[in-house]
Design a protein around this motif. Sequence first.
Motif, PDB file in Angstrom:
ATOM      1  N   PRO A 289       0.822  -1.206   0.000  1.00 45.65           N
ATOM      2  CA  PRO A 289       0.000   0.000   0.000  1.00 45.65           C
ATOM      3  C   PRO A 289       0.858   1.259   0.000  1.00 45.65           C
ATOM      4  CG  PRO A 289       0.176  -0.854   2.229  1.00 45.65           C
ATOM      5  CD  PRO A 289       0.920  -1.822   1.345  1.00 45.65           C
ATOM      6  N   PHE A 290       0.497   2.236  -0.818  1.00 42.18           N
ATOM      7  CA  PHE A 290       1.153   3.539  -0.757  1.00 42.18           C
ATOM      8  C   PHE A 290       0.175   4.603  -1.230  1.00 42.18           C
ATOM      9  CE2 PHE A 290       2.041   2.312  -5.143  1.00 42.18           C
ATOM     10  CZ  PHE A 290       1.938   3.507  -5.859  1.00 42.18           C
TER      11      PHE A 290
ATOM     12  N   PRO B 179       3.399   2.868   4.839  1.00 43.13           N
ATOM     13  CA  PRO B 179       3.667   2.554   6.248  1.00 43.13           C
ATOM     14  C   PRO B 179       4.850   1.590   6.406  1.00 43.13           C
ATOM     15  CG  PRO B 179       1.783   1.297   5.483  1.00 43.13           C
ATOM     16  CD  PRO B 179       2.155   2.230   4.352  1.00 43.13           C
ATOM     17  N   THR B 180       5.585   1.755   7.490  1.00 46.14           N
ATOM     18  CA  THR B 180       6.665   0.809   7.780  1.00 46.14           C
ATOM     19  C   THR B 180       6.098  -0.570   8.098  1.00 46.14           C
ATOM     20  OG1 THR B 180       6.656   1.456  10.110  1.00 46.14           O
ATOM     21  CG2 THR B 180       8.202   2.598   8.657  1.00 46.14           C
TER      22      THR B 180
ATOM     23  N   PHE C  30      12.378  -2.074  -1.291  1.00 44.67           N
ATOM     24  CA  PHE C  30      12.508  -3.247  -0.442  1.00 44.67           C
ATOM     25  C   PHE C  30      12.895  -2.835   0.969  1.00 44.67           C
ATOM     26  CE2 PHE C  30      14.085  -5.263  -4.610  1.00 44.67           C
ATOM     27  CZ  PHE C  30      12.796  -5.618  -4.978  1.00 44.67           C
ATOM     28  N   ARG C  31      12.783  -3.782   1.886  1.00 48.18           N
ATOM     29  CA  ARG C  31      13.245  -3.548   3.256  1.00 48.18           C
ATOM     30  C   ARG C  31      14.156  -4.693   3.674  1.00 48.18           C
ATOM     31  NH1 ARG C  31       8.737  -3.242   7.555  1.00 48.18           N
ATOM     32  NH2 ARG C  31       8.879  -5.519   7.460  1.00 48.18           N
ATOM     33  N   ARG C  32      15.329  -4.336   4.150  1.00 48.93           N
ATOM     34  CA  ARG C  32      16.258  -5.319   4.704  1.00 48.93           C
ATOM     35  C   ARG C  32      16.029  -5.392   6.209  1.00 48.93           C
ATOM     36  NH1 ARG C  32      21.403  -5.555   7.170  1.00 48.93           N
ATOM     37  NH2 ARG C  32      22.764  -7.233   6.410  1.00 48.93           N
ATOM     38  N   ASN C  33      15.552  -6.533   6.676  1.00 49.50           N
ATOM     39  CA  ASN C  33      15.272  -6.708   8.098  1.00 49.50           C
ATOM     40  C   ASN C  33      16.557  -6.987   8.870  1.00 49.50           C
ATOM     41  OD1 ASN C  33      12.349  -6.492   7.734  1.00 49.50           O
ATOM     42  ND2 ASN C  33      12.521  -8.481   6.718  1.00 49.50           N
ATOM     43  N   VAL C  34      16.482  -6.915  10.176  1.00 47.86           N
ATOM     44  CA  VAL C  34      17.692  -7.048  10.992  1.00 47.86           C
ATOM     45  C   VAL C  34      18.292  -8.454  10.912  1.00 47.86           C
ATOM     46  CG1 VAL C  34      17.094  -5.185  12.585  1.00 47.86           C
ATOM     47  CG2 VAL C  34      16.261  -7.498  13.041  1.00 47.86           C
ATOM     48  N   ASP C  35      17.488  -9.440  10.502  1.00 51.49           N
ATOM     49  CA  ASP C  35      18.025 -10.798  10.357  1.00 51.49           C
ATOM     50  C   ASP C  35      18.602 -11.043   8.960  1.00 51.49           C
ATOM     51  OD1 ASP C  35      15.760 -10.953   8.792  1.00 51.49           O
ATOM     52  OD2 ASP C  35      14.889 -12.686   9.812  1.00 51.49           O
ATOM     53  N   GLY C  36      18.611 -10.007   8.127  1.00 48.54           N
ATOM     54  CA  GLY C  36      19.162 -10.138   6.785  1.00 48.54           C
ATOM     55  C   GLY C  36      18.160 -10.519   5.720  1.00 48.54           C
ATOM     56  N   SER C  37      16.926 -10.839   6.108  1.00 52.88           N
ATOM     57  CA  SER C  37      15.894 -11.156   5.118  1.00 52.88           C
ATOM     58  C   SER C  37      15.334  -9.860   4.515  1.00 52.88           C
ATOM     59  CB  SER C  37      14.769 -11.971   5.755  1.00 52.88           C
ATOM     60  OG  SER C  37      14.112 -11.206   6.760  1.00 52.88           O
ATOM     61  N   PHE C  38      14.628  -9.995   3.412  1.00 52.00           N
ATOM     62  CA  PHE C  38      14.071  -8.836   2.713  1.00 52.00           C
ATOM     63  C   PHE C  38      12.564  -8.968   2.535  1.00 52.00           C
ATOM     64  CE2 PHE C  38      17.544  -6.181   1.108  1.00 52.00           C
ATOM     65  CZ  PHE C  38      18.636  -6.969   1.433  1.00 52.00           C
ATOM     66  N   ASP C  39      11.881  -7.831   2.579  1.00 54.26           N
ATOM     67  CA  ASP C  39      10.453  -7.752   2.263  1.00 54.26           C
ATOM     68  C   ASP C  39      10.255  -6.741   1.139  1.00 54.26           C
ATOM     69  OD1 ASP C  39       9.424  -9.509   4.247  1.00 54.26           O
ATOM     70  OD2 ASP C  39       9.672  -7.951   5.764  1.00 54.26           O
ATOM     71  N   THR C  40       9.271  -6.987   0.288  1.00 58.74           N
ATOM     72  CA  THR C  40       8.854  -5.991  -0.701  1.00 58.74           C
ATOM     73  C   THR C  40       7.846  -5.066  -0.039  1.00 58.74           C
ATOM     74  OG1 THR C  40       9.165  -7.535  -2.534  1.00 58.74           O
ATOM     75  CG2 THR C  40       7.759  -5.622  -2.939  1.00 58.74           C
ATOM     76  N   MET C  41       8.180  -3.787   0.040  1.00 63.67           N
ATOM     77  CA  MET C  41       7.283  -2.816   0.661  1.00 63.67           C
ATOM     78  C   MET C  41       6.349  -2.194  -0.381  1.00 63.67           C
ATOM     79  SD  MET C  41       8.266  -3.285   3.665  1.00 63.67           S
ATOM     80  CE  MET C  41       7.191  -2.099   4.463  1.00 63.67           C
ATOM     81  N   VAL C  42       6.912  -1.861  -1.540  1.00 65.17           N
ATOM     82  CA  VAL C  42       6.137  -1.234  -2.619  1.00 65.17           C
ATOM     83  C   VAL C  42       6.680  -1.740  -3.946  1.00 65.17           C
ATOM     84  CG1 VAL C  42       5.696   0.932  -3.837  1.00 65.17           C
ATOM     85  CG2 VAL C  42       5.551   0.874  -1.352  1.00 65.17           C
ATOM     86  N   ARG C  43       5.798  -2.068  -4.864  1.00 65.18           N
ATOM     87  CA  ARG C  43       6.181  -2.371  -6.241  1.00 65.18           C
ATOM     88  C   ARG C  43       5.044  -1.918  -7.137  1.00 65.18           C
ATOM     89  NH1 ARG C  43       6.624  -7.499  -5.994  1.00 65.18           N
ATOM     90  NH2 ARG C  43       4.625  -8.025  -6.968  1.00 65.18           N
TER      91      ARG C  43
END
Length: 402
Positions: free
Chosen positions: A47-48, A389-390, A329-342
């Motif tokens: 969402p954006f 949103p974060t 994208f978002r790089r999480n503290v464990d090194g994994s990634f999430d797509t925030m917006v596309r």
Amino acid sequence: MKRRSLLGTAVSMGVAAALARAAGRAHAAPVATEGTNRDHGLNSAGPFEVVARFDGPGPSGVAVTPGRRIFVGFPRHAVNHTGATLAELRDDGLHAYPDAQWSLPSDRPPAQRLMSVHGMTTDTRGRLWCIDDGKLAGLPLAPGAAKVIGIDPATNTIFSNIVLRPGIVLPDSHMNDLRVDLTHGAAGTVYVTDSSFGMSPALVVVDIATGRQRRVLAQHHATQAERGFMAVVEGRPLVFDPPRHKPAFVWGGADGITLSPDSGTLYFCPLTSRRLYSIPTALLSDFSTTEAQLAQAVRDEGEKGVADGLATDGQGRIYTTNFEHDAIFRRNVDGSFDTMVRDPRVLSPDGIFVDGGDVYCTLGQWNRLGGLNGGHDLRVPPYYLIRFPTDPAAAVDALHVK
């Protein structure tokens, strides 16, 4: 045969263990939302909202100060426009900031006006900081033009104007972005990425109290554009291979930059690279640290995709823009990634800023500039400032009521 079977079992167990470890760092692909045989990666995601639409000059840097005051930079290094290079976005439109004398073109000396504001940020006291790359399209870099600017939004006045001296700023410099660390130095330390309009990138360190400054890691691979690098931009495979081929996509060395929440670590990346690097600020801010010590302290944090802007939230998660995938994208503290917006509208996501639970990002369509497309400016206004949103709200289903 028994020995071979045991070996095969051991290998299988090793593979299974490796896969289990990898699963902890990678998120499963979301369920496809359309029952077709086309690439579901083309679907919009996340969402954006569009905060603002801009005609005229394209936006680059963005920052938000307490009270949700939004500031946007409109650099002049690609197009030497006559509008404000720094503006505050209010309900009734854009206002030259801190005033017209500073932000609009004038006959004032380059050191006493804003020439081409690019990256911007805030410090932990809520003050606005900008890097003026000083470059006007088609003109050489003037003495005094490249500088670090600090503005107090409480009084709308400039309290710090640190001109970058010759040798720190080079003729082909592109002072791109900055972060401000108030935990080192009497009044704090500024870290600047010089992505370079040529082949001379580096990090620049500036002591706010004294104005002392130095250029570091200029020969280190962590600041350099990767030769032979290929990016796929709007479906076109493009290779960075000067001088054999003229660059056909936005390229450069050290560009994205962000601090950890405690300002103890600086993260940075070249624009023409997929790697993310870090270095302790205790070493970087110390002018007695040698170049060799700094080089040894650089840590390769792994791949993060092709990123321009970087930003960190209060949890230490790093948001990375990506011009190959029209995504953030978002790089999480464990090194994994999430797509925030596309989304197809997310063309050349550039300046990015985290304000509490919201992330702001400018979309400048920089890959469509005439200089990258045989002299044809392919950009199509409006340009956007978006917000998302974060932590998006979780989906709920009325059929499953507790």
